[in-house]
Design a protein around this motif. Structure first.
Motif, PDB file in Angstrom:
ATOM      1  N   UNK A 335       0.806  -1.216   0.000  1.00  0.00           N
ATOM      2  CA  UNK A 335       0.000   0.000   0.000  1.00  0.00           C
ATOM      3  C   UNK A 335       0.842   1.270   0.000  1.00  0.00           C
ATOM      4  N   UNK A 336       1.902   1.315   0.808  1.00  0.00           N
ATOM      5  CA  UNK A 336       2.698   2.538   0.945  1.00  0.00           C
ATOM      6  C   UNK A 336       3.356   2.940  -0.369  1.00  0.00           C
ATOM      7  N   UNK A 337       4.040   1.968  -1.017  1.00  0.00           N
ATOM      8  CA  UNK A 337       4.729   2.329  -2.261  1.00  0.00           C
ATOM      9  C   UNK A 337       3.767   2.601  -3.398  1.00  0.00           C
ATOM     10  N   UNK A 338       2.636   1.886  -3.443  1.00  0.00           N
ATOM     11  CA  UNK A 338       1.667   2.135  -4.516  1.00  0.00           C
ATOM     12  C   UNK A 338       0.992   3.490  -4.363  1.00  0.00           C
ATOM     13  N   UNK A 339       0.642   3.839  -3.138  1.00  0.00           N
ATOM     14  CA  UNK A 339      -0.001   5.135  -2.956  1.00  0.00           C
ATOM     15  C   UNK A 339       1.001   6.275  -3.132  1.00  0.00           C
ATOM     16  N   UNK A 340       2.285   5.998  -2.903  1.00  0.00           N
ATOM     17  CA  UNK A 340       3.318   7.008  -3.161  1.00  0.00           C
ATOM     18  C   UNK A 340       3.342   7.382  -4.640  1.00  0.00           C
ATOM     19  N   UNK A 341       3.043   6.421  -5.511  1.00  0.00           N
ATOM     20  CA  UNK A 341       2.976   6.713  -6.948  1.00  0.00           C
ATOM     21  C   UNK A 341       1.816   7.652  -7.234  1.00  0.00           C
ATOM     22  N   UNK A 342       0.672   7.430  -6.581  1.00  0.00           N
ATOM     23  CA  UNK A 342      -0.487   8.312  -6.769  1.00  0.00           C
ATOM     24  C   UNK A 342      -0.120   9.742  -6.390  1.00  0.00           C
ATOM     25  N   UNK A 343       0.603   9.912  -5.282  1.00  0.00           N
ATOM     26  CA  UNK A 343       1.010  11.263  -4.877  1.00  0.00           C
ATOM     27  C   UNK A 343       1.896  11.912  -5.933  1.00  0.00           C
ATOM     28  N   UNK A 344       2.801  11.132  -6.506  1.00  0.00           N
ATOM     29  CA  UNK A 344       3.720  11.720  -7.489  1.00  0.00           C
ATOM     30  C   UNK A 344       3.015  12.014  -8.806  1.00  0.00           C
ATOM     31  N   UNK A 345       2.009  11.230  -9.146  1.00  0.00           N
ATOM     32  CA  UNK A 345       1.202  11.554 -10.330  1.00  0.00           C
ATOM     33  C   UNK A 345       0.523  12.905 -10.129  1.00  0.00           C
ATOM     34  N   UNK A 346      -0.073  13.093  -8.954  1.00  0.00           N
ATOM     35  CA  UNK A 346      -0.766  14.359  -8.694  1.00  0.00           C
ATOM     36  C   UNK A 346       0.221  15.513  -8.596  1.00  0.00           C
ATOM     37  N   UNK A 347       1.386  15.265  -7.979  1.00  0.00           N
ATOM     38  CA  UNK A 347       2.402  16.310  -7.893  1.00  0.00           C
ATOM     39  C   UNK A 347       2.841  16.744  -9.283  1.00  0.00           C
ATOM     40  N   UNK A 348       3.089  15.780 -10.182  1.00  0.00           N
ATOM     41  CA  UNK A 348       3.498  16.120 -11.543  1.00  0.00           C
ATOM     42  C   UNK A 348       2.432  16.935 -12.262  1.00  0.00           C
TER      43      UNK A 348
END
Length: 379
Positions: A335-348
């Protein structure tokens, strides 16, 4: 004309078009068994991205965002069984293949690169997700390695490591996945390894690698080179602000004549010594840092090395201060690493918006103004 009418007209005209999010992340493998697939995987992924863009930080708030924006979401998500519950969203992110998700994220970032902007400096650095540590189950915190494009101002990719000491095992992997030809790769001392230098040169890129005590022999050779030779180039930059004055003196040396030094490091051409002096009031401190590089001695090393720290300020600091990443307690499986990708998608997506306002303000606007949210998605 009201916003709701605007949305309807917009999606009537564009209903057959998908966002780049749809186009890329529909390739994500669904690990669930068929009888438990009440909700489409792509719906859950994009719902989560939209919710985080709008300020959500938990699975409960993603569910709430979905329920309060159902009519809006139905215009481009299928949602065959309504909005998934927070438990469903949690389970999905816990079982997704994180390596596949990471590779698709890297593929998706390519669509955000602006035409005509060459990726000169790519900074690679690690970050620990402190809130992911689970002492009760003896699980250490998740550690990520990121690649940051200085020119495009976006995160190009992430890969999880087992712990900080294993950065050297995944840096070659992220280098393999990225298009780095012609770029300059900057890495802190953990990544200063002969195999990594060779990997960068094999992919027709250049490197600037920090040298510290973890490479004792190399550090001694670099210090000797700087002590026994006159610099080919010597320049200084002064930066004033926030009540302090920082002077960075950059001395550049030829690689030296030590045989072992030359043989071990692929393409090595330059040795760099940075002396950073900071003055705050009457207090004065000084620090010396060393680097090796495959670039020739004429390059603006002071600028390139300063650029490396943008990964700290533009990515790591932002994830903690804007997305509260270190406070997140997502610990189930992946969960932690997958949701970290969601944050970086939104950040980008937020970084690519040229409008005025801080990232915090833009997230608020995305929550309040659905036309702006659509604009962020770049449909």
């Amino acid at each position: 004309m009201s916003h709701s009418v605007n949305f309807s007209l917009f999606f009537c005209r564009k209903k057959r078009k998908m966002t780049t999010l749809h186009q890329v992340f529909k390739q994500l493998n669904d690990p669930r068994i068929n009888r438990s697939k009440k909700h489409l995987l792509i719906d859950i992924i994009i719902l989560s991205i939209l919710a985080v863009l709008s300020g959500a930080e938990s699975y409960d708030s993603i569910e709430l965002f979905g329920k309060t924006n159902y009519a809006f979401l139905k215009q481009f998500l299928k949602l065959p069984n309504g909005i998934p519950s927070h438990d469903t969203i949690n389970r999905v992110f816990s079982v997704l293949n994180s390596r596949h998700f990471e590779r698709l994220f890297i593929q998706w970032t390519n669509s955000l690169k602006e035409k005509g902007i060459f990726e000169k400096v790519i900074a690679i650095d690690g970050k620990t997700l402190r809130g992911s540590k689970d002492t009760f189950h003896s699980k250490s915190a998740v550690h990520m390695v990121h690649a940051w494009s200085v020119e495009n101002n976006i995160c190009l990719g992430q890969i999880k490591t087992k712990d900080k000491s294993n950065e050297i095992t995944v840096i070659p992997e992220i280098l393999e996945l990225l298009d780095i030809k012609g770029s300059i790769i900057t890495i802190d001392a953990m990544g200063t390894q002969t195999a990594i230098a060779k990997k960068i040169k094999d992919k027709e890129a250049d490197y600037i690698l920090a040298v510290k005590g973890n490479q004792k022999t190399l550090l001694e050779e670099v210090e000797a080179t700087c002590k026994n030779n006159r610099p080919v180039k010597d320049s200084s930059e002064v930066e004033k602000g926030h009540g302090r004055i920082e002077t960075r003196r950059c001395e550049v040396f030829e690689k030296g004549l030590i045989v072992d030094f030359e043989d071990r490091w692929e393409g090595l051409k330059s040795v760099i010594k940075i002396t950073a002096t900071r003055e705050i009031g009457e207090k004065r401190t000084s620090e010396v840092r060393y680097y090796i590089s495959s670039l020739n001695t004429s390059q603006p090393f002071n600028s390139y090395i300063r650029d490396h720290w943008r990964v700290e300020n533009s990515l790591h600091w932002t994830l903690d201060m804007v997305f509260r990443e270190d406070e997140q307690r997502k610990r189930n499986n992946r969960s932690a690493e997958n949701f970290a990708i969601v944050r970086k998608i939104t950040l980008n997506l937020l970084k690519k918006d040229k409008g005025k306002g801080s990232l915090v303000t833009k997230r608020l606007r995305a929550a309040w103004d659905k036309d702006y949210l659509i604009k962020l998605l770049q449909i």
